[in-house]
Write an enzyme that holds these catalytic residues in place. Sequence first.
Site, PDB file in Angstrom:
ATOM      1  CG  ASP A   1      -8.403  -4.727  -1.045  1.00 59.42           C
ATOM      2  OD1 ASP A   1      -7.513  -4.544  -0.217  1.00 59.42           O
ATOM      3  OD2 ASP A   1      -8.300  -4.329  -2.223  1.00 59.42           O
TER       4      ASP A   1
ATOM      5  CG  ASP B   1      -4.229  -2.720  -5.156  1.00 53.82           C
ATOM      6  OD1 ASP B   1      -4.737  -3.731  -5.677  1.00 53.82           O
ATOM      7  OD2 ASP B   1      -4.843  -2.007  -4.346  1.00 53.82           O
TER       8      ASP B   1
END
Lengths: 302, 302
Positions: free
Chosen positions: B210, B64
């Site tokens: 992240d 992603d």
Amino acid sequence: MKLTLLGCYAATPRTITNPTSQVLEIRNRMFLIDCGEGTQVQLRKNKLKFSKINHIFISHLHGDHMYGLVGLISTFMLLNRQTDLHVYGPKGIKEIILLQLRYSNSFTGYNLYFHELESKESEVIFEDDKVIVKTIPLQHRIYTNGFLFQEKPKERKLNVAAVEEYQIDKAYYRKIKYGGNITLDNGQIIPNAELSFDPEPTKSYAFCSDTIYNEAIVPLIQNADVLYHEATFLESEADKAEKTMHSTAKQAATIAKLANVKHLVLGHYSTRYSSIELFQQEAETIFPSVLLGDDGKVFDFE
Amino acid sequence: MKLTLLGCYAATPRTITNPTSQVLEIRNRMFLIDCGEGTQVQLRKNKLKFSKINHIFISHLHGDHMYGLVGLISTFMLLNRQTDLHVYGPKGIKEIILLQLRYSNSFTGYNLYFHELESKESEVIFEDDKVIVKTIPLQHRIYTNGFLFQEKPKERKLNVAAVEEYQIDKAYYRKIKYGGNITLDNGQIIPNAELSFDPEPTKSYAFCSDTIYNEAIVPLIQNADVLYHEATFLESEADKAEKTMHSTAKQAATIAKLANVKHLVLGHYSTRYSSIELFQQEAETIFPSVLLGDDGKVFDFE
């Protein structure tokens, strides 16, 4: 038999056009053919169930036909898929996908099978009790296959009135549906034709993209119900078609005519043209039943 | 300094939410940060010029954040790009991209440079006369970096009235802008402060996604103008955040507060929640200036 075009434009994803991907629903099976970037979003937009896809066919390793595959495989993981997934495509596809999964430290919770293709001859790559899939070797800049999906002959239909009249036991119905004659207790042989009707005719779908104009594929797709044939260019750009090993709308129609298919679906359009209707107009000068593919279009061939 | 969020949702592309990608425009440079599937379409939707992107920063190799990269690189080829392209990302990114280009027999007509990262310490990975980019080592399931973009000090502004009064030759303007004093023909020294004004303050942008909650990054992003910090979950799912090595909105706000940044932009939302406003509400209990990221949103920090 139902065909949903998720994307049918050449080269690169744009705001309103998508690269190649389509779903063929046939005999309660759902096959995904090619998987350009954005395919998973197109599946969602067209409300097609991810879980029904068990077999994915990739024609060749150009990005506009496969860059959406790794993301779809990853999404299947996130959706906690358990069912086996089979991917059919050129040699190299396994390495490409597994390399990316390995670097992302991601592993599928389902079995992922790759069926890598290298043959230059047509071969059967999938077969179950209802459908058979064969490759259609195509001529493009890299190793490429089209795919021919054929329904297997359906069962004959029971002539209910006749079997009741002869008081034939239900145990024999299956034999009748498969074409067998029945011998009665008195020794009389009842020919199958008296006990059953012909089954519905089987259908077939040929996907041919990407390819230069190539008459060698005609025998393989002879009499197919539906042919999807790429038409990247119009005849006015026939030189570009030849150079890039693509086809024109006229060439696609010529293949459809030579192969005596029922319907031709056009796609893989270059976005250089003002309107895709031009492709249909050009193809219709050669072949009568031209269906103009477009993203999100659904063709029902029942 | 302008930030355009092309995508700021976790996990998987959906019909109306996109995986991570954003464009930072700073001092007339345009940096692409992460490149989830569909990024090139989002660039088109947001009318950002492909040709202005010369540097792409990839935080980590989860899909992603990078499945759109190979397609973008391919589209640059189709657009006949000539300018060098630089990709900064974890070791492995070069192998992933080149493998796919090799199998598709595609070669870029422009120079494609990979700057592979492996260090667990912050390092300078880009620097020119106006901007410097450093990594922010993050803690996630795989090797991950955030990125700190810092403007270099701007030139001082000429005090036009003063230089005219002293009849200083234009040849000395550059020296004045860079902070130098000027000696007049009569030997008098005019201090720079009389001849120029302070430059506009420099700006900085920290991208952190992240990552699990990690106070170790605070010194690296201290006093940044803008911090984009992932907030995959709300505090009610703090256990899931820890397990998957993500952060909650409250944790993102805590980092913003500890680092004394001016603004916090939230993103990387899980789609499990009914509304992204919940993330803002939770973060605002800790930190005052919370900007709610969303796909297509543009933040102008002039």
